[in-house]
Design an enzyme around this catalytic site. Structure first.
Site, PDB file in Angstrom:
ATOM      1  N   LYS A  59      -1.358   7.373   7.057  1.00 57.47           N
ATOM      2  CA  LYS A  59      -0.881   6.372   6.092  1.00 57.47           C
ATOM      3  C   LYS A  59      -1.705   5.093   6.185  1.00 57.47           C
ATOM      4  CE  LYS A  59       1.668   3.869   3.320  1.00 57.47           C
ATOM      5  NZ  LYS A  59       3.118   3.670   3.456  1.00 57.47           N
ATOM      6  N   SER A 101       5.970   2.445   7.549  1.00 56.60           N
ATOM      7  CA  SER A 101       4.555   2.357   7.903  1.00 56.60           C
ATOM      8  C   SER A 101       4.478   1.758   9.300  1.00 56.60           C
ATOM      9  CB  SER A 101       3.790   1.488   6.895  1.00 56.60           C
ATOM     10  OG  SER A 101       3.770   2.098   5.631  1.00 56.60           O
TER      11      SER A 101
END
Length: 294
Positions: A172, A96
């Site tokens: 995301k 991430s």
């Protein structure tokens, strides 16, 4: 697939993801900062373990990174991995990461004739274990996407092409911001309801057959908050990091949206009081104390 696969990061997600890669018969070499851990895991799944980042690069045509932050991904590239990779190799960042950082890393690797794809995931450890992750892919062109896709299909069953470099990481962060806002809203509703005299379990049951239902009401709050277990498997620091990425994206794009700004403030308060190692669902306890004036 003829590409040799390398994998960096044997953590909660990396363990099942590499197990699935190995189970699909991929030629796999893994590396972790804990070299002994990587060696033991490699023996368990039938893969090889590299003793250094440079060695991993030399043994790989495609390297997958599953690390806590994009800054760490950049660091491992500059600490020998990129130098070990041959021209024409590819890096797939499944961490991430900050979207703008992904574009900067893409430019850095392009200078070494190394391709780059960002491909973060959704589904956490349970779906990493079953190989059913949802994967969001940012790629410069169709050729890069098609080259990465067979590797990704070993770990996920829903692959989404989101656009150019960085769009996967942006998606995301925005998804996790939405989930975090939903958890916070549902938590506040239950906290307020309890103060007024509503039973939280009854309130949650009503939400889940009404318009207030979301992922957190259906899959998280009952099992982890009202039960008192707080074991969703997703750490508070990691979720807060993703919400912060979304909040910073709002600022960078001059959107200055108010809800994402308030959401990150709320999660950062929980992080400050609890520490990053706690499960993200324990934020409920912090917010409940705030409601009591504590």
């Amino acid at each position: 697939m003829t590409d040799r696969i390398g994998f960096v990061g044997i953590g909660h997600m990396g363990v099942p993801m590499t197990a699935n890669l190995a189970a699909k018969g991929q030629p796999l070499t893994i590396y972790d900062v804990d070299v002994d851990r990587a060696k033991a895991h490699a023996e368990k799944i039938g893969a090889k373990a590299a003793s250094s980042l440079a060695e991993l690069g030399e043994a790989s045509d495609i390297v997958v990174c599953m690390l806590p932050t994009g800054a760490i991904v950049r660091k491992v590239m500059e600490s020998g991995l990129a130098d070990g990779l041959a021209p024409g190799s590819m890096v797939i960042d499944m961490s991430s990461s900050v979207p703008t950082g992904s574009r900067e890393l893409h430019a850095y690797l392009a200078g070494k004739d190394i391709r780059f794809v960002d491909a973060p995931v959704s589904g956490a450890v349970p779906r990493a274990t079953t190989g059913t992750l949802a994967i969001m892919v940012g790629a410069e062109n169709d050729a890069d996407f098609k080259r990465a896709e067979p590797v990704l299909l070993c770990m996920g069953d829903r692959i989404f092409r989101t656009g150019g470099i960085g769009t996967g990481h942006a998606m995301k962060a925005l998804n996790n911001y939405t989930a975090a806002a939903g958890f916070a809203a549902a938590s506040e509703a239950l906290i307020l309801g309890k103060k007024f005299g509503l039973d939280p379990e009854t309130a949650l049951e009503i939400m889940n057959v009404s318009t207030g239902r979301n992922f957190s009401t259906e899959s998280t709050i009952g099992q982890n908050v009202l039960s008192g277990t707080f074991k969703s498997g997703f750490g508070l620091a990691l979720l807060t990091k993703d919400v912060k990425i979304a909040a910073e994206l709002s600022k960078e794009l001059d959107a200055n949206l108010p809800l994402v700004a308030q959401t990150i403030a709320w999660w950062e308060r929980a992080l400050e009081e609890l520490g990053g190692e706690k499960d993200h669902t324990q934020a409920y306890e912090v917010w409940a104390k705030v409601a009591e004036g504590k």
